[in-house]
Write a protein that holds these residues in place. Sequence first.
Motif, PDB file in Angstrom:
ATOM      1  N   LYS A   1      17.342  10.199   5.610  1.00  0.00           N
ATOM      2  CA  LYS A   1      18.020  11.327   4.968  1.00  0.00           C
ATOM      3  C   LYS A   1      17.525  11.471   3.532  1.00  0.00           C
ATOM      4  N   GLY A   2      17.114  12.678   3.162  1.00  0.00           N
ATOM      5  CA  GLY A   2      16.669  12.940   1.796  1.00  0.00           C
ATOM      6  C   GLY A   2      15.176  12.813   1.579  1.00  0.00           C
ATOM      7  N   LEU A   3      14.429  12.335   2.569  1.00  0.00           N
ATOM      8  CA  LEU A   3      12.980  12.192   2.402  1.00  0.00           C
ATOM      9  C   LEU A   3      12.322  13.566   2.455  1.00  0.00           C
ATOM     10  N   GLU A   4      11.418  13.835   1.516  1.00  0.00           N
ATOM     11  CA  GLU A   4      10.759  15.134   1.430  1.00  0.00           C
ATOM     12  C   GLU A   4       9.248  14.965   1.365  1.00  0.00           C
ATOM     13  N   VAL A   5       8.554  16.052   1.697  1.00  0.00           N
ATOM     14  CA  VAL A   5       7.092  16.047   1.642  1.00  0.00           C
ATOM     15  C   VAL A   5       6.644  15.836   0.199  1.00  0.00           C
ATOM     16  N   GLY A   6       5.648  14.978   0.035  1.00  0.00           N
ATOM     17  CA  GLY A   6       5.125  14.689  -1.291  1.00  0.00           C
ATOM     18  C   GLY A   6       5.646  13.409  -1.904  1.00  0.00           C
ATOM     19  N   GLN A   7       6.751  12.880  -1.362  1.00  0.00           N
ATOM     20  CA  GLN A   7       7.280  11.626  -1.878  1.00  0.00           C
ATOM     21  C   GLN A   7       6.418  10.450  -1.426  1.00  0.00           C
ATOM     22  N   THR A   8       6.561   9.342  -2.137  1.00  0.00           N
ATOM     23  CA  THR A   8       5.794   8.131  -1.844  1.00  0.00           C
ATOM     24  C   THR A   8       6.711   7.071  -1.263  1.00  0.00           C
ATOM     25  N   VAL A   9       6.262   6.423  -0.198  1.00  0.00           N
ATOM     26  CA  VAL A   9       7.006   5.319   0.412  1.00  0.00           C
ATOM     27  C   VAL A   9       6.102   4.096   0.479  1.00  0.00           C
ATOM     28  N   MET A  10       6.740   2.933   0.592  1.00  0.00           N
ATOM     29  CA  MET A  10       5.980   1.679   0.586  1.00  0.00           C
ATOM     30  C   MET A  10       6.797   0.621   1.303  1.00  0.00           C
TER      31      MET A  10
ATOM     32  N   VAL B   1       0.855  -1.187   0.000  1.00  0.00           N
ATOM     33  CA  VAL B   1       0.000   0.000   0.000  1.00  0.00           C
ATOM     34  C   VAL B   1       0.891   1.237   0.000  1.00  0.00           C
ATOM     35  N   ALA B   2       0.745   2.073  -1.009  1.00  0.00           N
ATOM     36  CA  ALA B   2       1.563   3.277  -1.111  1.00  0.00           C
ATOM     37  C   ALA B   2       1.118   4.315  -0.092  1.00  0.00           C
ATOM     38  N   ALA B   3       2.087   5.090   0.400  1.00  0.00           N
ATOM     39  CA  ALA B   3       1.804   6.150   1.372  1.00  0.00           C
ATOM     40  C   ALA B   3       2.537   7.412   0.955  1.00  0.00           C
ATOM     41  N   VAL B   4       1.882   8.544   1.113  1.00  0.00           N
ATOM     42  CA  VAL B   4       2.457   9.841   0.749  1.00  0.00           C
ATOM     43  C   VAL B   4       2.950  10.542   2.007  1.00  0.00           C
ATOM     44  N   VAL B   5       4.144  11.107   1.938  1.00  0.00           N
ATOM     45  CA  VAL B   5       4.716  11.841   3.066  1.00  0.00           C
ATOM     46  C   VAL B   5       4.021  13.192   3.178  1.00  0.00           C
ATOM     47  N   LYS B   6       3.353  13.411   4.322  1.00  0.00           N
ATOM     48  CA  LYS B   6       2.611  14.652   4.538  1.00  0.00           C
ATOM     49  C   LYS B   6       3.414  15.697   5.279  1.00  0.00           C
ATOM     50  N   GLN B   7       4.176  15.267   6.301  1.00  0.00           N
ATOM     51  CA  GLN B   7       4.906  16.215   7.132  1.00  0.00           C
ATOM     52  C   GLN B   7       6.229  15.600   7.573  1.00  0.00           C
TER      53      GLN B   7
END
Length: 275
Positions: free
Chosen positions: A108-117, A74-80
């Motif tokens: 390190k390098g994770l930004e708002v709007g990116q997708t993680v899974m 399940v994909a998740a979007v970084v909100k904050q």
Amino acid sequence: MPTKSYRPFTRSRRFISVLDYSDLTRTAPEKTLTKGKNSRGGRNNVGRITTRFRGGGNKRRYRMIDFKRNKDGVAAVVKQIEYDPNRSAFIALIAYADGEKSYILAPKGLEVGQTVMSGEKCEIKPGNALPLRSIPVGLEIHNVEMVPGKGAKLVRAAGQVALLRSKDGDYAQVKLPSGEVRLINLACKATIGTVGNVDHMNISLGKAGKKRYLGFRPHVRGVVMNPIDHPMGGGEGRSSGGGHPVSPWGQLAKGKKTRCPRKNSKRFIVERRKK
């Protein structure tokens, strides 16, 4: 994240340096993912002090971090990207496609709007969690499980990173930040990348008061106590009596091996940590 210093208009300001927090996007936490946290002051369940020189500190709420990452596929979007007073690393608020929210350690390098899974077939990029069997050898990882499904226990502090050295049979060799090389089951999950907030080690508290904010009380040396209060106390001048450094109850303070020689998990240690 760069550090920031101040003009020394007071004596303590001359030495204080802090993070500028430019990577953070929100100050207030998600209320549904927090719970109250009581200050124990170094005391156990019967009220006796088991850890000395603890107490006070700023009031804080505990952020419930998802160390298991078991919502596979399940994909998740970084909100904050948020500050967490309970740990040195920053945390990221993610929202899954089905509406569920959770906190994860922000690499390190994770930004708002990116997708993680998470899952066996997800992409190899920072923030994604995979079983060790699906991670290529030589990759940098963090947030590593020791027992499959129990949640991550290793490599969770700011700026820390482990290295996946090799795989053999059902186990992988992982080199931890301490230098120890350990066998970990291939079914255990780990997250790709380095834990964020790498500049945490560069900050300087600058004054005793900031240490008190963190819940630490002043540490009193044994050699300045009276003989009745400490085995190393008393004497004219700074004298420890010629004995080895010990605790107030006579336990060795330096050099004593604290790991139980009969501990079953020692068979998973390939190389001991650096001396």
